[in-house]
Design a protein around this motif. Structure first.
Motif, mmCIF file in Angstrom:
data_model
loop_
_atom_site.group_PDB
_atom_site.id
_atom_site.type_symbol
_atom_site.label_atom_id
_atom_site.label_comp_id
_atom_site.label_asym_id
_atom_site.label_seq_id
_atom_site.Cartn_x
_atom_site.Cartn_y
_atom_site.Cartn_z
ATOM 1 N N LEU A 102 0.722 -1.250 -0.116
ATOM 2 C CA LEU A 102 0.015 0.047 -0.018
ATOM 3 C C LEU A 102 0.770 1.426 -0.057
ATOM 4 C CD1 LEU A 102 -2.504 -0.793 2.740
ATOM 5 C CD2 LEU A 102 -2.961 -0.787 0.276
ATOM 6 N N SER A 103 0.598 2.056 -0.846
ATOM 7 C CA SER A 103 1.205 3.494 -0.817
ATOM 8 C C SER A 103 0.388 4.358 -0.311
ATOM 9 C CB SER A 103 1.624 3.906 -2.118
ATOM 10 O OG SER A 103 0.305 4.144 -2.946
ATOM 11 N N SER A 104 -1.020 4.341 -0.167
ATOM 12 C CA SER A 104 -1.910 5.400 0.303
ATOM 13 C C SER A 104 -3.171 4.608 1.352
ATOM 14 C CB SER A 104 -2.589 6.143 -0.504
ATOM 15 O OG SER A 104 -1.651 6.730 -1.335
ATOM 16 N N PRO A 105 -2.720 4.062 2.488
ATOM 17 C CA PRO A 105 -3.494 3.233 3.120
ATOM 18 C C PRO A 105 -4.913 3.946 3.524
ATOM 19 C CG PRO A 105 -1.355 3.165 4.274
ATOM 20 C CD PRO A 105 -1.579 4.167 3.283
ATOM 21 N N GLY A 106 -5.209 5.058 3.519
ATOM 22 C CA GLY A 106 -6.242 5.867 3.673
ATOM 23 C C GLY A 106 -7.429 5.630 2.567
ATOM 24 N N GLU A 107 -6.685 5.041 1.514
ATOM 25 C CA GLU A 107 -7.923 4.758 0.415
ATOM 26 C C GLU A 107 -8.818 3.732 0.705
ATOM 27 O OE1 GLU A 107 -5.125 6.036 -3.580
ATOM 28 O OE2 GLU A 107 -5.190 3.982 -2.909
ATOM 29 N N LEU A 108 -8.251 2.939 1.694
ATOM 30 C CA LEU A 108 -9.106 1.768 2.118
ATOM 31 C C LEU A 108 -10.349 2.383 2.581
ATOM 32 C CD1 LEU A 108 -6.285 -0.424 3.969
ATOM 33 C CD2 LEU A 108 -7.729 -1.052 2.007
ATOM 34 N N ASP A 109 -10.477 3.334 3.229
ATOM 35 C CA ASP A 109 -11.718 3.851 3.970
ATOM 36 C C ASP A 109 -12.820 4.375 2.932
ATOM 37 O OD1 ASP A 109 -10.344 3.914 6.429
ATOM 38 O OD2 ASP A 109 -9.550 5.858 6.366
ATOM 39 N N GLU A 110 -12.291 4.448 1.493
ATOM 40 C CA GLU A 110 -13.335 4.988 0.662
ATOM 41 C C GLU A 110 -13.996 3.649 0.297
ATOM 42 O OE1 GLU A 110 -11.078 7.100 -2.125
ATOM 43 O OE2 GLU A 110 -10.016 8.160 -0.556
ATOM 44 N N LEU A 111 -13.438 2.276 0.470
ATOM 45 C CA LEU A 111 -13.936 1.187 -0.008
ATOM 46 C C LEU A 111 -15.178 0.782 0.844
ATOM 47 C CD1 LEU A 111 -10.513 -0.619 -0.964
ATOM 48 C CD2 LEU A 111 -12.256 0.715 -2.382
ATOM 49 N N LEU A 112 -15.818 -0.447 0.337
ATOM 50 C CA LEU A 112 -17.198 -0.916 1.151
ATOM 51 C C LEU A 112 -16.589 -2.007 2.032
ATOM 52 C CD1 LEU A 112 -19.439 -1.274 -1.953
ATOM 53 C CD2 LEU A 112 -19.321 0.544 -0.544
ATOM 54 N N ASP A 113 -17.020 -2.059 3.253
ATOM 55 C CA ASP A 113 -17.006 -3.251 3.944
ATOM 56 C C ASP A 113 -17.860 -4.192 3.800
ATOM 57 O OD1 ASP A 113 -19.263 -2.477 5.208
ATOM 58 O OD2 ASP A 113 -18.733 -1.859 6.976
ATOM 59 N N GLU A 114 -17.671 -5.546 4.315
ATOM 60 C CA GLU A 114 -18.749 -6.613 3.842
ATOM 61 C C GLU A 114 -19.860 -6.466 3.983
ATOM 62 O OE1 GLU A 114 -18.882 -11.426 4.463
ATOM 63 O OE2 GLU A 114 -17.680 -10.403 5.957
ATOM 64 N N ALA A 115 -20.557 -5.528 4.819
ATOM 65 C CA ALA A 115 -21.983 -5.385 5.101
ATOM 66 C C ALA A 115 -22.376 -4.598 3.959
ATOM 67 C CB ALA A 115 -22.162 -4.731 6.406
ATOM 68 N N ALA A 116 -21.827 -3.585 3.635
ATOM 69 C CA ALA A 116 -21.946 -2.458 2.580
ATOM 70 C C ALA A 116 -22.039 -3.320 1.309
ATOM 71 C CB ALA A 116 -20.938 -1.421 2.898
ATOM 72 N N TYR A 117 -20.961 -3.944 1.104
ATOM 73 C CA TYR A 117 -20.840 -4.628 -0.287
ATOM 74 C C TYR A 117 -22.141 -5.514 -0.449
ATOM 75 C CZ TYR A 117 -18.885 -7.301 -3.962
ATOM 76 O OH TYR A 117 -19.315 -8.118 -5.318
ATOM 77 N N LYS A 118 -22.348 -6.468 0.631
ATOM 78 C CA LYS A 118 -23.674 -7.288 0.621
ATOM 79 C C LYS A 118 -24.767 -6.493 0.383
ATOM 80 C CE LYS A 118 -21.861 -11.044 3.025
ATOM 81 N NZ LYS A 118 -21.838 -12.108 4.135
ATOM 82 N N ALA A 119 -25.026 -5.337 1.020
ATOM 83 C CA ALA A 119 -26.176 -4.377 0.435
ATOM 84 C C ALA A 119 -26.408 -3.971 -0.708
ATOM 85 C CB ALA A 119 -26.161 -3.064 1.459
ATOM 86 N N PHE A 120 -24.917 -3.668 -1.405
ATOM 87 C CA PHE A 120 -24.939 -3.119 -2.704
ATOM 88 C C PHE A 120 -25.182 -4.263 -3.561
ATOM 89 C CE2 PHE A 120 -21.918 -3.100 -6.333
ATOM 90 C CZ PHE A 120 -22.438 -1.882 -7.207
ATOM 91 N N LEU A 121 -24.901 -5.734 -3.605
ATOM 92 C CA LEU A 121 -25.240 -6.624 -4.133
ATOM 93 C C LEU A 121 -26.624 -6.833 -4.300
ATOM 94 C CD1 LEU A 121 -22.425 -9.285 -3.425
ATOM 95 C CD2 LEU A 121 -22.661 -7.975 -5.302
ATOM 96 N N ALA A 122 -27.257 -6.607 -3.084
ATOM 97 C CA ALA A 122 -28.870 -6.791 -3.041
ATOM 98 C C ALA A 122 -29.500 -5.819 -3.939
ATOM 99 C CB ALA A 122 -29.381 -6.516 -1.600
ATOM 100 N N THR A 123 -28.911 -4.886 -4.530
ATOM 101 C CA THR A 123 -29.640 -3.551 -5.220
ATOM 102 C C THR A 123 -29.556 -4.257 -6.821
ATOM 103 O OG1 THR A 123 -27.864 -2.421 -5.627
ATOM 104 C CG2 THR A 123 -29.137 -2.024 -3.456
ATOM 105 N N LEU A 124 -28.337 -5.128 -6.955
ATOM 106 C CA LEU A 124 -28.408 -5.406 -8.296
ATOM 107 C C LEU A 124 -29.177 -6.822 -8.866
ATOM 108 C CD1 LEU A 124 -24.302 -5.469 -8.341
ATOM 109 C CD2 LEU A 124 -25.926 -3.614 -8.973
#
Length: 125
Positions: A102-124
């Motif tokens: 990693l060169s910019s660990p703070g970028e991880l904060d912009e990604l989805l955690d597992e719960a948010a990803y599952k919620a996103f999948l449910a919209t698809l």
């Protein structure tokens, strides 16, 4: 401690220390169908968040795999190059694509955690 984050492009990043393992999610491999070829980045290559990092080809289509975070590639999954079906069989474990420092660990904060990803999948569906 291991942290896992996801993108809306269906890549995952599993972080241990300053090393991130990147691959495609179960959902992505299901959409692609049988993976027949992967093109992985070379060690030493610098990738930027959102930039093209690898290519995956299936019987249905060829798709870019984007870097979920910025960093320098430390390793490509040689097993996957010889056996691209690992991306279908075990995408979030032995079917990983590449590892990077990693060169910019703070970028991880912009990604989805597992719960948010599952919620996103449910919209698809």
């Amino acid at each position: 401690m291991t942290t896992v984050r996801y993108t809306k492009d269906h890549e995952y990043v599993r972080v241990e220390g300053d090393i991130a393992t990147v691959g495609i999610t179960h959902y992505a491999q299901e959409q692609l169908g049988d993976v027949v070829f992967v093109e992985l980045p070379e060690a030493g290559r610098k990738v930027e968040k959102g930039g093209e990092a690898a290519v995956v080809e299936s019987v249905k289509a060829a798709s870019d795999v984007f870097a979920p975070v910025s960093g320098e590639v430390t390793q490509a999954n040689e097993e996957l190059e010889g056996n691209p079906a690992l991306a279908n069989d075990d995408p979030e474990d032995s079917g990983w694509f590449f590892k990077l420092r990693l060169s910019s660990p703070g970028e991880l904060d912009e990604l989805l955690d597992e719960a948010a990803y599952k919620a996103f999948l449910a919209t698809l569906d």
